[in-house]
Design a protein around this motif. Structure first.
Motif, PDB file in Angstrom:
ATOM      1  N   SER A   1      -6.867   4.574  10.750  1.00  0.00           N
ATOM      2  CA  SER A   1      -6.929   3.584  10.617  1.00  0.00           C
ATOM      3  C   SER A   1      -7.884   3.012  12.508  1.00  0.00           C
ATOM      4  CB  SER A   1      -5.471   2.875  11.538  1.00  0.00           C
ATOM      5  OG  SER A   1      -5.286   1.233  11.207  1.00  0.00           O
TER       6      SER A   1
ATOM      7  N   SER B   1     -14.298   1.064  -1.835  1.00  0.00           N
ATOM      8  CA  SER B   1     -14.185   0.091  -0.664  1.00  0.00           C
ATOM      9  C   SER B   1     -13.437  -1.689  -1.193  1.00  0.00           C
ATOM     10  CB  SER B   1     -15.698  -0.203   0.112  1.00  0.00           C
ATOM     11  OG  SER B   1     -16.581  -0.558  -0.709  1.00  0.00           O
ATOM     12  N   VAL B   2     -12.790  -2.226  -0.909  1.00  0.00           N
ATOM     13  CA  VAL B   2     -12.203  -3.585  -0.947  1.00  0.00           C
ATOM     14  C   VAL B   2     -12.549  -4.567   0.670  1.00  0.00           C
ATOM     15  CG1 VAL B   2     -10.380  -4.896  -1.575  1.00  0.00           C
ATOM     16  CG2 VAL B   2     -10.833  -2.281  -2.725  1.00  0.00           C
ATOM     17  N   ASN B   3     -13.006  -5.473   0.439  1.00  0.00           N
ATOM     18  CA  ASN B   3     -13.061  -6.729   1.408  1.00  0.00           C
ATOM     19  C   ASN B   3     -13.685  -7.594   0.978  1.00  0.00           C
ATOM     20  OD1 ASN B   3     -14.971  -7.480   3.454  1.00  0.00           O
ATOM     21  ND2 ASN B   3     -15.367  -5.567   4.752  1.00  0.00           N
TER      22      ASN B   3
ATOM     23  N   LEU C   1       0.946  -0.899   0.172  1.00  0.00           N
ATOM     24  CA  LEU C   1       0.343  -0.409   0.293  1.00  0.00           C
ATOM     25  C   LEU C   1       1.094   1.398   0.086  1.00  0.00           C
ATOM     26  CD1 LEU C   1      -2.768   1.619   0.438  1.00  0.00           C
ATOM     27  CD2 LEU C   1      -2.711   1.025   2.741  1.00  0.00           C
TER      28      LEU C   1
ATOM     29  N   LEU D   1      -7.701  -8.371  -0.163  1.00  0.00           N
ATOM     30  CA  LEU D   1      -6.981  -6.838   0.277  1.00  0.00           C
ATOM     31  C   LEU D   1      -5.678  -7.339   0.139  1.00  0.00           C
ATOM     32  CD1 LEU D   1      -7.427  -4.162   0.135  1.00  0.00           C
ATOM     33  CD2 LEU D   1      -6.620  -4.004   3.029  1.00  0.00           C
TER      34      LEU D   1
ATOM     35  N   LEU E   1     -10.268   5.618   0.331  1.00  0.00           N
ATOM     36  CA  LEU E   1     -10.397   3.858  -0.139  1.00  0.00           C
ATOM     37  C   LEU E   1     -10.909   3.183   1.182  1.00  0.00           C
ATOM     38  CD1 LEU E   1      -6.868   3.624  -1.703  1.00  0.00           C
ATOM     39  CD2 LEU E   1      -9.169   2.880  -2.207  1.00  0.00           C
ATOM     40  N   GLU E   2     -11.464   2.667   0.968  1.00  0.00           N
ATOM     41  CA  GLU E   2     -12.291   2.184   2.660  1.00  0.00           C
ATOM     42  C   GLU E   2     -11.715   0.209   2.343  1.00  0.00           C
ATOM     43  OE1 GLU E   2     -16.608  -0.482   3.982  1.00  0.00           O
ATOM     44  OE2 GLU E   2     -16.260   2.029   3.370  1.00  0.00           O
ATOM     45  N   LEU E   3     -10.121  -0.003   2.944  1.00  0.00           N
ATOM     46  CA  LEU E   3      -9.635  -1.180   3.138  1.00  0.00           C
ATOM     47  C   LEU E   3      -9.865  -2.406   4.298  1.00  0.00           C
ATOM     48  CD1 LEU E   3      -6.993   0.142   2.021  1.00  0.00           C
ATOM     49  CD2 LEU E   3      -8.277  -1.048   0.201  1.00  0.00           C
ATOM     50  N   SER E   4     -10.494  -3.057   3.710  1.00  0.00           N
ATOM     51  CA  SER E   4     -10.443  -4.540   5.060  1.00  0.00           C
ATOM     52  C   SER E   4     -11.812  -3.740   6.095  1.00  0.00           C
ATOM     53  CB  SER E   4      -9.935  -5.397   4.635  1.00  0.00           C
ATOM     54  OG  SER E   4      -9.629  -5.802   3.801  1.00  0.00           O
TER      55      SER E   4
ATOM     56  N   LEU F   1      -3.606  -5.737  -3.619  1.00  0.00           N
ATOM     57  CA  LEU F   1      -2.463  -4.867  -3.197  1.00  0.00           C
ATOM     58  C   LEU F   1      -0.985  -5.304  -4.157  1.00  0.00           C
ATOM     59  CD1 LEU F   1      -3.016  -3.320  -0.006  1.00  0.00           C
ATOM     60  CD2 LEU F   1      -4.083  -2.562  -1.600  1.00  0.00           C
TER      61      LEU F   1
END
Length: 222
Positions: A50, A187-189, A37, A210, A157-160, A214
């Motif tokens: 975070s 969003s990535v989930n 990332l 994720l 960016l909404e990551l996991s 990445l």
């Protein structure tokens, strides 16, 4: 029918667990998804909000670009708390591990607040969590970053992000995406691929691992 008898661990036993747990997190290097990332966004104007408390954010990104909203095991705080002060966990952990016998630390090694003598606890969200100056500074960095760029092109960016505390990342990101004219949400989930319908074309969702995503993105960018 069966009867179970349990006993509450002593303070020395609790800290034996915490000492080893915190030591593991402090010694663990930054994991590959965090490094990937950073590689992908390092040349961008970015900010990391975070809810992870496992010290990985601190190992990967500069403090001025982060907000640890739920705290971090890097620090301890007074349990009361009696003061607006965070303490580096490392020397306390080293002392406890050095004197540990079996699965108990020595009573004299239980971390104590130097101001009031009460127990220190990890600086992570619970009913005694210290929302002091360090926490407010992190939140202010985050809010200032967004406010100063509200009319620019922004990608949230909404990551996991899980569903335990939607009021920290998920719902604010949806709200800001809706209100800011040039904002977009991705969003990535691994467990869902649905974007909020009210955002229309301003939001997308990807169902994926994720770490693998990445890694693939970094490989494609090198």
């Amino acid at each position: 029918m069966a009867a179970f008898i349990t006993s509450t661990p002593s303070l020395e036993q609790q800290w034996a667990y915490y000492a080893r747990y915190i030591d593991f997190m402090l010694r663990e290097p930054a994991s590959q998804p965090y490094l990937d990332l950073r590689f992908l966004i390092d040349h961008k104007d970015y900010f990391i909000l975070s809810t992870n408390v496992d010290t990985q954010v601190e190992k990967t990104f500069p403090a001025e670009r982060t907000c640890n909203y739920q705290g971090s095991f890097v620090h301890l705080q007074c349990k009361q708390p009696c003061c607006d002060e965070l303490f580096d966990a490392s020397p306390y952990v080293e002392r406890m591990l050095a004197g540990m016998a079996g699965f108990e630390v020595r009573s004299e090694d239980v971390p104590r607040c130097p101001h009031c003598g009460w127990q220190l606890v990890p600086w992570v969200r619970d009913d005694t969590f210290l929302e002091g100056s360090a926490w407010h500074e992190g939140v202010e960095r985050y809010e200032n970053f967004v406010r100063e760029r509200r009319d620019s092109r922004l990608l949230f960016l909404e990551l996991s992000v899980g569903e335990m505390t939607p009021g920290i990342i998920t719902l604010p990101f949806w709200s800001m995406t809706a209100k800011m004219p040039n904002a977009h949400l991705l969003s990535v989930n691994i467990s869902g691929d649905s974007a909020p319908l009210q955002l229309g074309s301003k939001a997308e969702a990807i169902r994926a691992d994720l770490g693998a995503l990445l890694s693939a993105a970094r490989t494609g960018g090198e």
